[in-house]
Design a protein around this motif. Structure first.
Motif, PDB file in Angstrom:
ATOM      1  N   GLY A   1      44.804  27.921  35.793  1.00 57.23           N
ATOM      2  CA  GLY A   1      43.639  27.613  36.613  1.00 57.23           C
ATOM      3  C   GLY A   1      42.580  28.700  36.611  1.00 57.23           C
ATOM      4  N   ARG A   2      42.660  29.641  35.674  1.00 58.71           N
ATOM      5  CA  ARG A   2      41.649  30.690  35.624  1.00 58.71           C
ATOM      6  C   ARG A   2      40.400  30.175  34.909  1.00 58.71           C
ATOM      7  NH1 ARG A   2      45.875  35.028  33.299  1.00 58.71           N
ATOM      8  NH2 ARG A   2      45.979  33.351  31.798  1.00 58.71           N
ATOM      9  N   ASP A   3      39.240  30.653  35.362  1.00 59.85           N
ATOM     10  CA  ASP A   3      37.960  30.191  34.836  1.00 59.85           C
ATOM     11  C   ASP A   3      37.767  30.734  33.412  1.00 59.85           C
ATOM     12  OD1 ASP A   3      35.370  28.967  35.057  1.00 59.85           O
ATOM     13  OD2 ASP A   3      34.569  31.009  35.106  1.00 59.85           O
ATOM     14  N   ILE A   4      37.648  29.829  32.426  1.00 59.04           N
ATOM     15  CA  ILE A   4      37.581  30.273  31.026  1.00 59.04           C
ATOM     16  C   ILE A   4      36.249  30.965  30.734  1.00 59.04           C
ATOM     17  CG2 ILE A   4      37.567  29.487  28.623  1.00 59.04           C
ATOM     18  CD1 ILE A   4      39.624  27.414  29.400  1.00 59.04           C
ATOM     19  N   TYR A   5      35.169  30.493  31.373  1.00 57.95           N
ATOM     20  CA  TYR A   5      33.877  31.155  31.176  1.00 57.95           C
ATOM     21  C   TYR A   5      33.975  32.625  31.596  1.00 57.95           C
ATOM     22  CZ  TYR A   5      29.115  32.611  32.315  1.00 57.95           C
ATOM     23  OH  TYR A   5      27.957  33.318  32.422  1.00 57.95           O
ATOM     24  N   ALA A   6      34.565  32.873  32.773  1.00 53.44           N
ATOM     25  CA  ALA A   6      34.713  34.257  33.235  1.00 53.44           C
ATOM     26  C   ALA A   6      35.581  35.044  32.254  1.00 53.44           C
ATOM     27  CB  ALA A   6      35.330  34.290  34.627  1.00 53.44           C
ATOM     28  N   ARG A   7      36.637  34.427  31.752  1.00 58.88           N
ATOM     29  CA  ARG A   7      37.535  35.139  30.840  1.00 58.88           C
ATOM     30  C   ARG A   7      36.846  35.450  29.509  1.00 58.88           C
ATOM     31  NH1 ARG A   7      42.617  35.799  32.077  1.00 58.88           N
ATOM     32  NH2 ARG A   7      43.535  35.633  30.016  1.00 58.88           N
ATOM     33  N   VAL A   8      36.004  34.510  29.049  1.00 59.48           N
ATOM     34  CA  VAL A   8      35.289  34.782  27.789  1.00 59.48           C
ATOM     35  C   VAL A   8      34.305  35.935  27.990  1.00 59.48           C
ATOM     36  CG1 VAL A   8      33.607  33.860  26.156  1.00 59.48           C
ATOM     37  CG2 VAL A   8      35.574  32.478  26.813  1.00 59.48           C
ATOM     38  N   VAL A   9      33.566  35.934  29.132  1.00 58.10           N
ATOM     39  CA  VAL A   9      32.591  37.000  29.377  1.00 58.10           C
ATOM     40  C   VAL A   9      33.299  38.346  29.513  1.00 58.10           C
ATOM     41  CG1 VAL A   9      30.903  37.894  31.006  1.00 58.10           C
ATOM     42  CG2 VAL A   9      30.872  35.476  30.389  1.00 58.10           C
ATOM     43  N   TYR A  10      34.366  38.392  30.324  1.00 56.24           N
ATOM     44  CA  TYR A  10      35.105  39.644  30.464  1.00 56.24           C
ATOM     45  C   TYR A  10      35.777  40.037  29.151  1.00 56.24           C
ATOM     46  CZ  TYR A  10      34.502  40.310  35.483  1.00 56.24           C
ATOM     47  OH  TYR A  10      33.966  40.566  36.706  1.00 56.24           O
ATOM     48  N   GLY A  11      36.072  39.033  28.311  1.00 59.27           N
ATOM     49  CA  GLY A  11      36.672  39.322  27.014  1.00 59.27           C
ATOM     50  C   GLY A  11      35.767  40.165  26.134  1.00 59.27           C
ATOM     51  N   ALA A  12      34.443  40.061  26.349  1.00 65.11           N
ATOM     52  CA  ALA A  12      33.509  40.896  25.582  1.00 65.11           C
ATOM     53  C   ALA A  12      33.802  42.367  25.848  1.00 65.11           C
ATOM     54  CB  ALA A  12      32.068  40.551  25.956  1.00 65.11           C
ATOM     55  N   ARG A  13      34.151  42.701  27.106  1.00 59.96           N
ATOM     56  CA  ARG A  13      34.507  44.092  27.426  1.00 59.96           C
ATOM     57  C   ARG A  13      35.693  44.537  26.585  1.00 59.96           C
ATOM     58  NH1 ARG A  13      34.288  45.042  33.973  1.00 59.96           N
ATOM     59  NH2 ARG A  13      32.023  44.901  34.139  1.00 59.96           N
ATOM     60  N   VAL A  14      36.727  43.675  26.556  1.00 56.22           N
ATOM     61  CA  VAL A  14      37.944  44.023  25.809  1.00 56.22           C
ATOM     62  C   VAL A  14      37.608  44.243  24.343  1.00 56.22           C
ATOM     63  CG1 VAL A  14      40.228  43.230  25.149  1.00 56.22           C
ATOM     64  CG2 VAL A  14      39.345  42.709  27.427  1.00 56.22           C
ATOM     65  N   SER A  15      36.889  43.282  23.739  1.00 56.46           N
ATOM     66  CA  SER A  15      36.610  43.357  22.307  1.00 56.46           C
ATOM     67  C   SER A  15      35.754  44.562  21.955  1.00 56.46           C
ATOM     68  CB  SER A  15      35.917  42.083  21.841  1.00 56.46           C
ATOM     69  OG  SER A  15      36.841  41.040  21.811  1.00 56.46           O
ATOM     70  N   LEU A  16      34.679  44.787  22.739  1.00 55.96           N
ATOM     71  CA  LEU A  16      33.795  45.908  22.425  1.00 55.96           C
ATOM     72  C   LEU A  16      34.534  47.231  22.594  1.00 55.96           C
ATOM     73  CD1 LEU A  16      30.420  44.713  23.973  1.00 55.96           C
ATOM     74  CD2 LEU A  16      31.069  44.810  21.577  1.00 55.96           C
ATOM     75  N   LYS A  17      35.374  47.310  23.622  1.00 58.43           N
ATOM     76  CA  LYS A  17      36.146  48.534  23.837  1.00 58.43           C
ATOM     77  C   LYS A  17      37.047  48.808  22.624  1.00 58.43           C
ATOM     78  CE  LYS A  17      39.972  50.027  26.705  1.00 58.43           C
ATOM     79  NZ  LYS A  17      40.879  49.553  27.760  1.00 58.43           N
ATOM     80  N   VAL A  18      37.762  47.766  22.189  1.00 60.80           N
ATOM     81  CA  VAL A  18      38.651  47.931  21.034  1.00 60.80           C
ATOM     82  C   VAL A  18      37.833  48.342  19.812  1.00 60.80           C
ATOM     83  CG1 VAL A  18      40.162  46.741  19.418  1.00 60.80           C
ATOM     84  CG2 VAL A  18      40.392  46.338  21.860  1.00 60.80           C
ATOM     85  N   GLY A  19      36.741  47.626  19.549  1.00 55.78           N
ATOM     86  CA  GLY A  19      35.950  47.897  18.352  1.00 55.78           C
ATOM     87  C   GLY A  19      35.423  49.322  18.328  1.00 55.78           C
ATOM     88  N   ILE A  20      34.863  49.771  19.458  1.00 52.86           N
ATOM     89  CA  ILE A  20      34.204  51.074  19.462  1.00 52.86           C
ATOM     90  C   ILE A  20      35.227  52.205  19.450  1.00 52.86           C
ATOM     91  CG2 ILE A  20      32.756  52.592  20.868  1.00 52.86           C
ATOM     92  CD1 ILE A  20      31.214  49.960  21.612  1.00 52.86           C
ATOM     93  N   LEU A  21      36.299  52.082  20.261  1.00 52.75           N
ATOM     94  CA  LEU A  21      37.283  53.165  20.282  1.00 52.75           C
ATOM     95  C   LEU A  21      38.038  53.259  18.957  1.00 52.75           C
ATOM     96  CD1 LEU A  21      38.680  53.017  23.932  1.00 52.75           C
ATOM     97  CD2 LEU A  21      36.962  54.525  22.947  1.00 52.75           C
ATOM     98  N   ALA A  22      38.363  52.103  18.354  1.00 51.96           N
ATOM     99  CA  ALA A  22      39.029  52.141  17.045  1.00 51.96           C
ATOM    100  C   ALA A  22      38.109  52.790  16.022  1.00 51.96           C
ATOM    101  CB  ALA A  22      39.414  50.727  16.602  1.00 51.96           C
ATOM    102  N   LEU A  23      36.796  52.490  16.131  1.00 54.50           N
ATOM    103  CA  LEU A  23      35.825  53.113  15.219  1.00 54.50           C
ATOM    104  C   LEU A  23      35.841  54.632  15.378  1.00 54.50           C
ATOM    105  CD1 LEU A  23      33.365  52.998  13.278  1.00 54.50           C
ATOM    106  CD2 LEU A  23      31.932  52.849  15.304  1.00 54.50           C
ATOM    107  N   VAL A  24      35.874  55.103  16.638  1.00 51.30           N
ATOM    108  CA  VAL A  24      35.852  56.549  16.870  1.00 51.30           C
ATOM    109  C   VAL A  24      37.062  57.202  16.210  1.00 51.30           C
ATOM    110  CG1 VAL A  24      36.058  58.329  18.646  1.00 51.30           C
ATOM    111  CG2 VAL A  24      34.503  56.405  18.982  1.00 51.30           C
ATOM    112  N   ILE A  25      38.255  56.615  16.410  1.00 49.21           N
ATOM    113  CA  ILE A  25      39.477  57.195  15.824  1.00 49.21           C
ATOM    114  C   ILE A  25      39.376  57.208  14.297  1.00 49.21           C
ATOM    115  CG2 ILE A  25      41.962  56.917  15.570  1.00 49.21           C
ATOM    116  CD1 ILE A  25      41.985  55.676  18.349  1.00 49.21           C
ATOM    117  N   ALA A  26      39.025  56.055  13.727  1.00 52.21           N
ATOM    118  CA  ALA A  26      38.960  55.949  12.263  1.00 52.21           C
ATOM    119  C   ALA A  26      37.908  56.911  11.703  1.00 52.21           C
ATOM    120  CB  ALA A  26      38.646  54.519  11.854  1.00 52.21           C
ATOM    121  N   LEU A  27      36.783  57.009  12.418  1.00 53.78           N
ATOM    122  CA  LEU A  27      35.681  57.851  11.959  1.00 53.78           C
ATOM    123  C   LEU A  27      36.100  59.326  11.947  1.00 53.78           C
ATOM    124  CD1 LEU A  27      32.801  57.241  11.141  1.00 53.78           C
ATOM    125  CD2 LEU A  27      32.065  57.692  13.462  1.00 53.78           C
TER     126      LEU A  27
END
Lengths: 332, 312
Positions: free
Chosen positions: B100-126
């Protein structure tokens, strides 16, 4: 040339040994295998624990276990699964044919569609077809393999059902089906089970092949021998196919070989999405259930296959392109 | 993002100090009419429609991630089991999931998760990639051979399979995914930076820096890095997209983010059982992954063309 082949082939050994050692060390430090083997019950009784430790030799020092593992590996024994009550070799015998059949068809589709799209895009540069190829290859690279797989399932499996279309339009979207094959050729309606998993698995590599073919074709079409071929009056098709495509294929062939890593990675996801009973879905399942010997055995095999094929691709450079010489210092 | 990150020496003074700060920003925003290198890059970038679309999508996503509580109407992790899974409606734009969780809210908050993963992984790899590439390229010889062989070993693993193995060993979770994507992603950075260094190593200004007594570290960081960074910036932009894609795949397979994290890959995995009745449960988060990855790829391609027009 002979010296180069030997040196290049010898380089495979440290890579394989390094990979196997890293994998083994990784699983040595992973949790308590006894609980995994016993099936995740809260308390494992002392007698069961002792039996399990004895059966899998878990009480030996790590270097002894490593030596044993290497020894068995050399004899082609991949060990016993923690969870499935059978050996990894048995699992492999069951999974490998399904994976290989799927991969062979993915590679066939990748070559046919990728090269055709690339050639058409290059010959009709800046046309609608060219733009379509560019846009669709970018989209395919960006769309997650699992989302593409489910999209196929939805459009060709679920929608025809909802619209009450005839059986001709309905594709089964889960599992391998009747599993009827002649070698790798699907028999009866097996192809209906094969088509979409193969397309999904081929998707990313097809896009890469199409782009590569397009850019090398554009490169080749500027060459002098193309103008010569036109000047001596060959038809356009003959020029493109005989002179253009043949020369544009060198980097593409290399790419198809080197792209195997993408294919293996995609296979893990594709086989999971379509419930295809192959090595990829087995690795994913074993990883989630912490079945170390299965993950270790199958991964080792994939790494070895990958390294050996890379070697063959590297060596094939020389046969495809005689301009490449393997000198002493310049070789890598 | 990557445009202002870009350390191209934009009309930099001989000390190399000025040129990165407000002046560079002003040039990037088109406020400074004088021709600087960064300004040229931005002018070329601006004419690439796909690159602009990519930058727009990324900008929207960064905003959505930052303002997530303001633009959503329910908590992404609050269960509403009496509601259960539903299709899109006026109160729940994208519908609700099994709990029963709101999927719109989960998709929007999911941007936080994805961007965090992308940027921090970039920092480590870089960081790993630049250090390895600098050591190999600058010192050469035995060290170069050794480091490049290690790079070969890392490249010998099929990516997703290696990530699965490492995550199982380290333990599941989002932080593990970030670490593993960094550990498995540094090799192209090392190769790119190494070959850039090899190209500029013998140039006069490096010799001059050495002649005035600069230390090796100072030469690498202050003189080589700004001049060898272009291909790294391009690949780094695309890397963020790839990392987002890989995180989604790993979460989908069950070895990435854990419940109740609103990770897009996890949401797709949960949506698959409802595909025939509520397809949005799977395809809304799926579309979010697709758009994000495509935006970063477009931006990377645009940057490459803008930084090096010869490559077109």
């Amino acid at each position: 040339m002979g010296g180069y082949i030997l040196r290049r082939a010898l380089l495979v050994i440290p890579v394989v040994v390094g990979a196997v050692t890293l994998l083994f060390a990784a699983f040595l430090v992973t949790g308590d295998p006894v609980e995994t083997i016993a099936g995740g019950q809260r308390a494992v009784s002392a007698t069961t624990r002792a039996q399990i430790i004895h059966k899998y030799g878990l009480d030996e020092p790590s270097y002894v276990r490593y030596g044993r593992y290497i020894g068995r590996l050399v004899r082609g024994d991949l060990g016993d699964s923690y969870k499935q009550g059978r050996s990894v070799n048995d699992i492999l015998r069951q999974d490998a044919p399904a994976s290989l059949r799927l991969a062979i068809w993915a590679i066939i589709l990748e070559i046919l569609i990728g090269i055709a799209a690339g050639v058409i895009a290059a010959v009709r540069r800046y046309s609608f077809l060219d733009a379509l190829t560019t846009v669709s290859t970018t989209m395919v690279v960006a769309i997650p393999v699992f989302v593409l797989g489910y999209l196929f399932q939805y459009v060709f499996g679920i929608l025809p059902n909802k619209q009450n279309l005839g059986s001709w339009a309905r594709f089964p979207v889960q599992g391998i089906g009747p599993n009827h094959w002649f070698l790798f050729i699907p028999l009866g309606n097996q192809w209906k089970f094969l088509l979409f998993p193969a397309l999904t698995l081929a998707s990313v590599s097809t896009a890469v092949v199409a782009r590569m073919t397009r850019s090398t074709m554009l490169e080749v079409m500027k060459a002098d021998y193309m103008r010569t071929a036109a000047a001596k009056g060959l038809t356009k098709n003959a020029i493109i196919l005989k002179h253009g495509l043949k020369n544009a294929m060198i980097p593409v062939v290399t790419l198809i070989g080197l792209d195997l890593a993408t294919l293996i990675g995609s296979a893990v996801i594709t086989e999971t999405v379509f419930n295809w009973p192959g090595m990829g879905s087995e690795i994913a399942r074993a990883a989630v259930s912490l079945d170390a010997p299965v993950v270790l055995g199958l991964t080792t095999l994939l790494v070895v296959a990958y390294v050996v094929i890379n070697l063959l691709v590297d060596l094939s450079y020389a046969f495809f392109d005689p301009r490449i010489r393997y000198g002493g210092a310049e070789a890598r | 993002m990557a445009v202002t990150d870009d350390r191209v020496p934009a009309g930099s003074s001989p000390t190399g100090e000025a040129g990165y700060g407000p002046a560079a920003l002003a040039a990037a925003e088109g406020l400074a009419p004088e021709s600087s290198q960064l300004g040229d890059v931005w002018r070329r970038f601006r004419h690439n429609r796909l690159a602009l679309v990519g930058m727009g999508v990324v900008a929207v996503e960064v905003l959505a991630a930052a303002l997530a509580p303001l633009i959503t109407f329910s908590n992404p992790t609050t269960n509403n089991t009496t509601l259960g899974p539903t299709g899109p409606s006026l109160t729940h734009w994208f519908g609700t999931d099994l709990l029963g969780r709101d999927i719109y809210a989960r998709v929007v908050y999911g941007a936080r998760v994805s961007l965090k993963v992308g940027i921090l992984a970039l920092v480590i790899a870089l960081v790993i990639g630049l250090v390895v590439g600098a050591l190999a390229g600058f010192y050469g010889g035995v060290l170069d051979g050794l480091l490049m062989r290690i790079t070969d070993v890392f490249l010998a693993f099929p990516y997703i399979v290696a990530a699965i193995v490492l995550i199982v060993v380290i333990g599941r979770g989002l932080n593990t995914v970030i670490l593993v994507l960094g550990l498995l992603g540094w090799m192209p950075f090392a190769r790119l930076f190494r070959s850039s260094i090899l190209q500029i190593k013998e140039l006069e200004y490096i010799e001059a820096a050495r002649a005035v007594g600069c230390s090796d570290a100072r030469i690498i960081v202050r003189h080589m890095l700004p001049n060898a960074i272009q291909p790294v910036v391009v690949y780094g932009t695309i890397f963020v997209g790839t990392a987002v894609l890989s995180e989604a795949a790993l979460s989908f397979l069950g070895v990435g983010a854990l419940e109740p994290t609103p990770a897009w890959g996890l949401m797709v995995a949960q949506g698959k059982s409802f595909m025939s009745t509520i397809p949005g449960m799977l395809f809304f988060p799926g579309a979010a992954i697709f758009l994000t990855v495509m935006a970063f790829v477009f931006m990377g391609d645009g940057l490459r063309d803008a930084l090096d027009p010869k490559l077109r």
